[in-house]
Design an enzyme around this catalytic site. Sequence first.
Site, PDB file in Angstrom:
ATOM      1  N   ASP A   1       0.729  -1.310   0.138  1.00  9.07           N
ATOM      2  CA  ASP A   1      -0.071  -0.145  -0.122  1.00  9.07           C
ATOM      3  C   ASP A   1       0.896   1.195   0.073  1.00  9.07           C
ATOM      4  OD1 ASP A   1      -2.702   1.304   0.538  1.00  9.07           O
ATOM      5  OD2 ASP A   1      -1.754   2.045   2.161  1.00  9.07           O
TER       6      ASP A   1
ATOM      7  N   GLU B   1       1.812   0.257  -4.926  1.00 14.25           N
ATOM      8  CA  GLU B   1       1.199   1.573  -5.531  1.00 14.25           C
ATOM      9  C   GLU B   1       2.320   2.399  -5.383  1.00 14.25           C
ATOM     10  OE1 GLU B   1      -3.425   2.153  -4.251  1.00 14.25           O
ATOM     11  OE2 GLU B   1      -1.940   2.138  -2.450  1.00 14.25           O
TER      12      GLU B   1
END
Length: 710
Positions: A409, A438
């Site tokens: 994340d 990400e």
Amino acid sequence: MIATDRNFFAYLDEMKIITILLPLSYHHGLSSSFSITSDFQEHPLKIIEKVQIENKMKYICEFSKDYAFEKQYVIIDEHGGKTDLQIGAVIRTEEFDKKFYYDGNDLGVTFQQGLTRFKLWAPTATQVKLKLRPSNSSFSEIVKMRREDRGIWSVAITRDIELYQYSFLILVNQEWREAVDPYAKAVTLNGELGVVVRLDNTQRSRPNLPEIENSVDAIIYETHIRDLTIHPKSGVKNKGLYLGAGEQNTKGMDGEPTGLAYVKDLGVTHIEFLPFHDFAGVDELHPNKEYNWGYNPLHFNAPEGSYSTNPANPYSRIIELKQLIDQVHSLGLRVIMDVVYNHVYVRETSSFEKVVPGYYFRHNEIGLPSNGTGVGNDIASERRMVRKYIVDSIQYWLEEYHIDGFRFDLMGILDVETMKEVRKVCDSLLKGTIIIGEGWNLNTPLPTEQKATIGNQAKMPHIAQFNDKFRDSIKGSSFNLFDKGYALGNEHYLGAANEVMTGSIGYTKQGPGTFNEPFQSINYVECHDNHTMWDKLLACLPDADDTLRIKYHRLATAIVLLSQGIPFLHSGQEFFRTKKGNGNSYRSSDEINQLDWERKIIYKDNVEYVKGLIQVRKEFACFRMRTSAEIRSNIHQMPLASPLLGYWFKGENELILLINPTTKKHIITLPDGDWTVLVDHEKAGITSNGILFVEEMSIEPVSINVLLKK
């Protein structure tokens, strides 16, 4: 000697630099000399700079001796005023990092013959104590810990203390703080204390799954442990729990598979679960009263309790999570764990901040915690013991829980070197571990060249990144609900769609692309974030009927599955998942977030279509080429009128991929040969529908077509 009534403040900001702040109300902020004392020895400080800042006079002083972090120091000024010397910005210096880096693998709780050892890295502490409590008692025992090299504090207990609850009491800057062990592997209800557990009681062997040769062979299906089974008609007994997500042979109202059995039947290779390390936002005593995606990390090495049948029993969550992973593996599928090392839930109350205040988090140029994550803190992964923590944690999940891959994340908050170390440890332990993240470029005070972003993909070649250009080109912007992408009929995205479908490697411009290789690109149009694609279509096309929306949705999903790179599906995408227009459902109700298994029945035809597309991808290697060189050599673009796209794949099999995002039929001229249809606007699969085309064919509006040369 400890100064309790401070006349002024003093901070150790570098190994030999002390910053002293005198209020102007105290002797007009003036002092011509300062000294430092500890153990009744006093040494003068050299003033090297003096400057007024608002209502204080700031003195930068030099300390000629070596600072001993285990001692307490007092600063004295020329007026006889005193203050304790507090640990300041020194913890964020390279010298501090080098001096106190500890490379041992025994932090937290370890077991040896007849004893349980506790180790904590707390280099700025002047005292540390272990607080122990039997699970059935309110009585706590306090045990002093001994300081060792590299800022380690240690103590051994020589009796059986299994299931004892524990925490650490740490004295830093004359203030006692109580902290849960950052390395805790088991915790009490809601993560309030660590628990001593014997994990050898829960061990099992890792299964031998068929090897995935290249990550482009993966097809990832993202879901949430609770969403997967909580629906009343899911057919699952243990709804919303680890055990429920692992139940096999569950069926819905139509007698067809639901839950894990359904995911297996769909044909994907990896299930990615939203975070299941211990998080805040759900009271584990009343798990059905609240909902949370899980991006509020509390304890990175302990499983979340709200998914357990008995969160008060520290073993339940561990054993039940392992059972879930075993069940996934038994079906030949793999587990990707969503990890959130970029921030903590609340910085001030986190174990990191209590144990070594100021070390684990980035600070901006004025000394305040940076906030690139948007949640009030950014983890300083570039510091050695923070990097070590992340790598140790990844290794733990790989070895103890048999995880097969990780989704990072907000990976752009982390640094390149940390991600390379993660890749290295994964490669050493499990061949084929998939790492995705990400790679957004976020506003955190780390030099651009060090950020683990898409822009630095060449420095992390075997870590895949979520391709937001793919998402926005095919579906339309996630940040403008009404923006339509190529698959929704917007021909302005034609060039971008052409580039992302061919792996985002610069195929269309014959130059550098977003990525160097296709296995670095995670191709998606929908995930847990933002509106589902169905909800976007409802907003974008308010006057259209569902028939047209279904065609657009089907086309976008088909492009994900037949493009070069790694395809990623959001659970329920294949039956037009809706969250009733909610664009950020991170703590919304089950009614909004649940997978609606009745909707799966309604849209069974589309589920079968997506299953067929997955079969086509798996059967024909031309849809998952390994390298950019292979893509450039074997994909030949067909000269079609805008905004149509056509690709002729030459290899072991000759195939053609045709896309018509318009609402009109088009006649296409085909290369020489007999072409049979595998995919059209109604059907997808690896067996031909028997229709042959020789010279030309008519492509239906809003459709994708795959032709195989006989």
